[in-house]
Write a protein that holds these residues in place. Structure first.
Motif, mmCIF file in Angstrom:
data_model
loop_
_atom_site.group_PDB
_atom_site.id
_atom_site.type_symbol
_atom_site.label_atom_id
_atom_site.label_comp_id
_atom_site.label_asym_id
_atom_site.label_seq_id
_atom_site.Cartn_x
_atom_site.Cartn_y
_atom_site.Cartn_z
ATOM 1 N N LYS A 126 0.814 -1.204 0.000
ATOM 2 C CA LYS A 126 0.000 0.000 0.000
ATOM 3 C C LYS A 126 0.855 1.264 0.000
ATOM 4 C CE LYS A 126 -3.223 -2.947 2.318
ATOM 5 N NZ LYS A 126 -3.714 -3.475 3.593
ATOM 6 N N PRO A 150 0.409 5.366 1.222
ATOM 7 C CA PRO A 150 1.790 5.502 1.657
ATOM 8 C C PRO A 150 2.369 4.240 2.314
ATOM 9 C CG PRO A 150 0.314 6.673 3.169
ATOM 10 C CD PRO A 150 -0.507 6.229 2.011
ATOM 11 N N HIS A 151 3.691 4.159 2.230
ATOM 12 C CA HIS A 151 4.440 3.171 2.997
ATOM 13 C C HIS A 151 4.402 3.680 4.432
ATOM 14 C CE1 HIS A 151 8.672 1.876 4.412
ATOM 15 N NE2 HIS A 151 7.934 0.785 4.397
ATOM 16 N N MET A 152 3.578 3.034 5.274
ATOM 17 C CA MET A 152 3.364 3.537 6.628
ATOM 18 C C MET A 152 3.507 2.416 7.632
ATOM 19 S SD MET A 152 0.056 5.482 8.226
ATOM 20 C CE MET A 152 -1.070 4.112 8.039
ATOM 21 N N TRP A 177 6.300 0.238 10.548
ATOM 22 C CA TRP A 177 7.667 -0.107 10.950
ATOM 23 C C TRP A 177 8.301 -0.991 9.890
ATOM 24 C CZ3 TRP A 177 9.682 1.942 15.417
ATOM 25 C CH2 TRP A 177 8.766 2.515 16.315
ATOM 26 N N ASN A 178 9.516 -0.620 9.493
ATOM 27 C CA ASN A 178 10.212 -1.442 8.514
ATOM 28 C C ASN A 178 11.712 -1.427 8.816
ATOM 29 O OD1 ASN A 178 10.762 -3.024 6.257
ATOM 30 N ND2 ASN A 178 9.469 -1.804 4.881
ATOM 31 N N GLU A 223 14.333 -1.799 13.115
ATOM 32 C CA GLU A 223 13.214 -1.160 12.412
ATOM 33 C C GLU A 223 12.985 0.275 12.867
ATOM 34 O OE1 GLU A 223 9.711 -3.563 12.255
ATOM 35 O OE2 GLU A 223 10.863 -5.382 11.855
ATOM 36 N N VAL A 274 6.424 7.045 7.197
ATOM 37 C CA VAL A 274 5.149 7.474 6.603
ATOM 38 C C VAL A 274 5.490 8.311 5.376
ATOM 39 C CG1 VAL A 274 2.930 8.620 6.926
ATOM 40 C CG2 VAL A 274 4.189 7.873 8.926
ATOM 41 N N TYR A 280 10.729 -2.443 0.344
ATOM 42 C CA TYR A 280 9.275 -2.315 0.196
ATOM 43 C C TYR A 280 8.975 -2.533 -1.278
ATOM 44 C CZ TYR A 280 4.544 -0.771 1.310
ATOM 45 O OH TYR A 280 3.181 -0.722 1.509
ATOM 46 N N LEU A 296 6.732 -4.330 5.548
ATOM 47 C CA LEU A 296 6.316 -3.733 6.808
ATOM 48 C C LEU A 296 6.072 -4.829 7.838
ATOM 49 C CD1 LEU A 296 3.772 -1.090 5.497
ATOM 50 C CD2 LEU A 296 5.881 -0.596 6.726
ATOM 51 N N SER A 297 6.332 -4.495 9.087
ATOM 52 C CA SER A 297 6.024 -5.429 10.160
ATOM 53 C C SER A 297 4.554 -5.338 10.529
ATOM 54 C CB SER A 297 6.875 -5.096 11.384
ATOM 55 O OG SER A 297 8.198 -5.500 11.167
ATOM 56 N N ARG A 307 1.825 -4.889 13.343
ATOM 57 C CA ARG A 307 1.913 -4.026 14.525
ATOM 58 C C ARG A 307 1.103 -4.548 15.708
ATOM 59 N NH1 ARG A 307 -0.701 0.965 12.258
ATOM 60 N NH2 ARG A 307 -1.084 -0.339 10.442
ATOM 61 N N GLU A 348 2.388 0.804 18.659
ATOM 62 C CA GLU A 348 1.508 1.959 18.510
ATOM 63 C C GLU A 348 0.525 1.945 19.668
ATOM 64 O OE1 GLU A 348 0.555 2.490 14.392
ATOM 65 O OE2 GLU A 348 -1.406 3.346 14.876
ATOM 66 N N GLN A 387 -3.157 9.818 5.934
ATOM 67 C CA GLN A 387 -2.388 8.866 6.755
ATOM 68 C C GLN A 387 -2.614 9.087 8.248
ATOM 69 O OE1 GLN A 387 -0.985 11.448 5.177
ATOM 70 N NE2 GLN A 387 0.038 12.506 6.849
ATOM 71 N N GLY A 413 -7.261 6.870 6.081
ATOM 72 C CA GLY A 413 -5.995 6.227 5.744
ATOM 73 C C GLY A 413 -5.816 4.893 6.429
ATOM 74 N N GLU A 414 -6.752 4.555 7.310
ATOM 75 C CA GLU A 414 -6.643 3.319 8.087
ATOM 76 C C GLU A 414 -8.007 3.028 8.709
ATOM 77 O OE1 GLU A 414 -2.889 1.646 10.393
ATOM 78 O OE2 GLU A 414 -3.612 3.520 11.243
ATOM 79 N N VAL A 474 -10.498 -3.430 1.021
ATOM 80 C CA VAL A 474 -9.938 -2.077 0.979
ATOM 81 C C VAL A 474 -8.437 -2.150 0.711
ATOM 82 C CG1 VAL A 474 -11.678 -1.138 2.559
ATOM 83 C CG2 VAL A 474 -9.532 -2.036 3.493
ATOM 84 N N THR A 475 -7.843 -1.003 0.352
ATOM 85 C CA THR A 475 -6.395 -0.997 0.106
ATOM 86 C C THR A 475 -5.651 -0.280 1.224
ATOM 87 O OG1 THR A 475 -6.437 1.067 -1.126
ATOM 88 C CG2 THR A 475 -6.807 -0.948 -2.386
ATOM 89 N N ILE A 476 -6.363 0.143 2.267
ATOM 90 C CA ILE A 476 -5.711 0.813 3.395
ATOM 91 C C ILE A 476 -5.505 -0.191 4.531
ATOM 92 C CG2 ILE A 476 -6.460 3.170 2.862
ATOM 93 C CD1 ILE A 476 -8.897 2.779 4.594
ATOM 94 N N PRO A 477 -4.570 0.092 5.437
ATOM 95 C CA PRO A 477 -4.311 -0.853 6.528
ATOM 96 C C PRO A 477 -5.510 -1.008 7.459
ATOM 97 C CG PRO A 477 -2.565 0.811 6.391
ATOM 98 C CD PRO A 477 -3.660 1.253 5.473
ATOM 99 N N VAL A 478 -5.598 -2.206 8.041
ATOM 100 C CA VAL A 478 -6.699 -2.554 8.928
ATOM 101 C C VAL A 478 -6.152 -2.987 10.290
ATOM 102 C CG1 VAL A 478 -8.396 -4.385 9.307
ATOM 103 C CG2 VAL A 478 -8.375 -3.140 7.137
ATOM 104 N N ASP A 501 -3.410 -5.816 9.398
ATOM 105 C CA ASP A 501 -2.063 -5.243 9.443
ATOM 106 C C ASP A 501 -1.601 -5.045 10.876
ATOM 107 O OD1 ASP A 501 -1.502 -4.396 6.484
ATOM 108 O OD2 ASP A 501 -3.590 -3.898 6.881
#
Lengths: 208, 259
Positions: free
Chosen positions: A115, A117-119, A121-122, A141, A145, A164, B2-3, B5, B46, B123, B172-173, B200-204, B226
């Motif tokens: 996805k 933005p790349h948002m 922890w990486n 990591e 954002v 990514y 991405l990890s 969370r 988070e 975001q 954005g989420e 959807v294409t946003i994080p969940v 996510d």
């Protein structure tokens, strides 16, 4: 003492608070004279490159930042501040600061599951030694954002990469400039350590 | 990559941890900032602070609270509860919250999502959805309905439609909170989470039902989430954030391990 450049581009206070957490006094300024006088500079920023460049030009902060960089002041760029140090950005037609050759580009991802933005922890993998990346290990990591990333023209300006949909440059360096696409101020202990190392950095690049 | 969370949610009223959370020993966790700081040091990725204050004075206390959190916690955190205007969202963002959560007010007035996304960025704009299972019907074909006002008022809105609409409007989420699973400790609503995550294409962020570390693994693998949100299992001290992360890591889930 650290001077944070306040150019109406977001996360100034987060950076200031993170500095305070590691015992560093940080002041913010929007004055070109203060930028030229600073011992060391943090150039943060969230938002869009075109409006940021317009604002820097209007206020004369663009010339001050270039002047301070040329005078050898250690500079830490963060996020947008890691993008507009290059010559140009795909985000808009404006010329950027051009502290080093290269262009900021948009992610072009083939995998639809990735996805923008790349948002989140990486991992950040150092590809050559730098005093500010001391102690960073494979798999460490940081918090990102962003939808664009910096692409220095010269490979030896790339200090760290992140995967990514393929590796992109997540930290760049040139002389007394070091800049991170991730947010050290939001990256927990490892981010705070990077800020702490910046306060001790003399602006020279380790040779390994 | 991405990890995944680990997200911990804390309910706050007037700057104090709310009594509505049934803690074993309230004395130990009366200060939400101390608790948040502990989770931060223990590897949470988070935090979500949910403000259950109703009054205007409470709002100002919340702003001060957010500033205090931002000076102690150096990872992203969001704030939700009672956000009704762009001004509410902007004040919280400026106080140091990385993101804001809207819920009931966005159901009542959809444009709120677009307005907030324009002001502080997509975001930073999270749409939280409280959802309950119903018999599928022409109005609610997906079989899950949006409920508001803390999960007590049915709306007749189809959850899948609302998730897609929220994304279109600029969220954005998404937080997918299952009212049915909430408090059961029997696991997240995997079907619901996957249905929305795939649409959807946003994080969940999945919420409601976490009782064991396996539940977190399930929701980020089978549920396609996510992020996994937990509350009571860490507030009660049944598990630490570190234990949850280690469990995820040991099961092959990519999570941030050096913190």
């Amino acid at each position: 003492m650290i001077t944070i450049i306040d150019y109406n581009a977001g996360n100034i206070r987060s950076v200031q608070r993170a500095c305070a957490e590691v015992g560093i006094e940080a002041v913010t300024t929007a004055s070109p004279a203060d930028v030229l006088r600073a011992d060391r500079l943090i150039f943060p920023g969230v938002g869009a490159a075109p409006s940021a460049m317009d604002y820097l030009k209007k206020t004369g902060l663009d010339a001050a930042l270039v002047g301070a960089f040329n005078a050898g002041t250690p500079v830490l760029g963060i996020c947008l501040g890691a993008q507009i140090v290059l010559e140009s950005s795909e985000e808009g037609p404006q010329k950027c600061l051009g502290l080093l050759p290269g262009k900021t580009v948009r992610f072009r991802l083939k995998d639809p599951r990735l996805k923008i933005p790349h948002m989140g922890w990486n991992g950040v993998r150092a590809v050559r030694p730098h005093p500010l990346l001391d102690g960073i290990q494979e798999g460490d990591e940081f918090y990102f954002v962003h939808s664009f990333y910096p692409r220095p023209a010269r490979e030896d300006n790339v200090y760290a990469v992140t995967d990514y949909g393929g590796d992109f440059c997540s930290a760049l360096g040139y002389k007394n400039l070091f800049a991170a696409q991730f947010h050290p101020e939001k990256s927990g202990r490892l981010g705070l350590q990077l800020l702490e190392r910046f306060t001790r950095w003399d602006g020279s690049v380790a040779t390994g | 990559m991405l990890s995944k969370r680990l997200v911990v949610c804390l309910d706050v009223r007037g700057g104090k941890l709310a009594k509505s959370i049934k803690f074993v020993d309230t004395r130990d966790i009366g200060d939400p900032i101390a608790k948040a700081r502990q989770y931060y040091e223990d590897g949470v990725d988070e935090l979500v602070f949910y403000d259950i204050t109703a009054s205007r004075e409470g709002r100002d206390i919340m702003i001060n609270f957010v500033e205090e959190v931002a000076s102690q916690i150096f990872i992203p955190f969001s704030v939700g509860g009672g956000i009704r205007s762009v001004e509410d969202a902007t004040r919280l963002r400026n106080a140091g919250a990385e993101k804001v959560n809207v819920n009931t007010a966005a159901v009542k007035r959809r444009e709120l999502i677009s307005e907030i996304a324009r002001a502080i960025g997509a975001q930073s704009t999270i749409l939280s959805m409280d959802i309950r299972k119903v018999t599928p019907n022409p109005d609610i074909p997906c079989g899950y309905e949006i409920v508001v006002n803390g999960g007590v008022t049915p709306t007749g809105i189809d959850a899948l439609w609302w998730a897609r609409e929220g994304e279109k409007l600029g969220a954005g989420e998404l937080v997918i909170n299952s009212i049915d699973a909430d408090g059961t400790k029997e696991g997240y609503e995997i079907n619901l989470t996957r249905m929305i995550a795939d649409a959807v294409t946003i994080p969940v962020i999945a919420s409601g039902g976490a009782g064991k570390p396996e539940h977190l693994v399930e929701v980020v693998t089978e549920g396609h989430a996510d992020a996994a949100l937990v509350a009571s299992i860490v507030h009660y001290g049944e598990y630490t954030c570190r234990q949850l992360k280690e469990y995820l890591h040991d099961r092959g889930v990519k999570v941030r391990m050096n913190y």
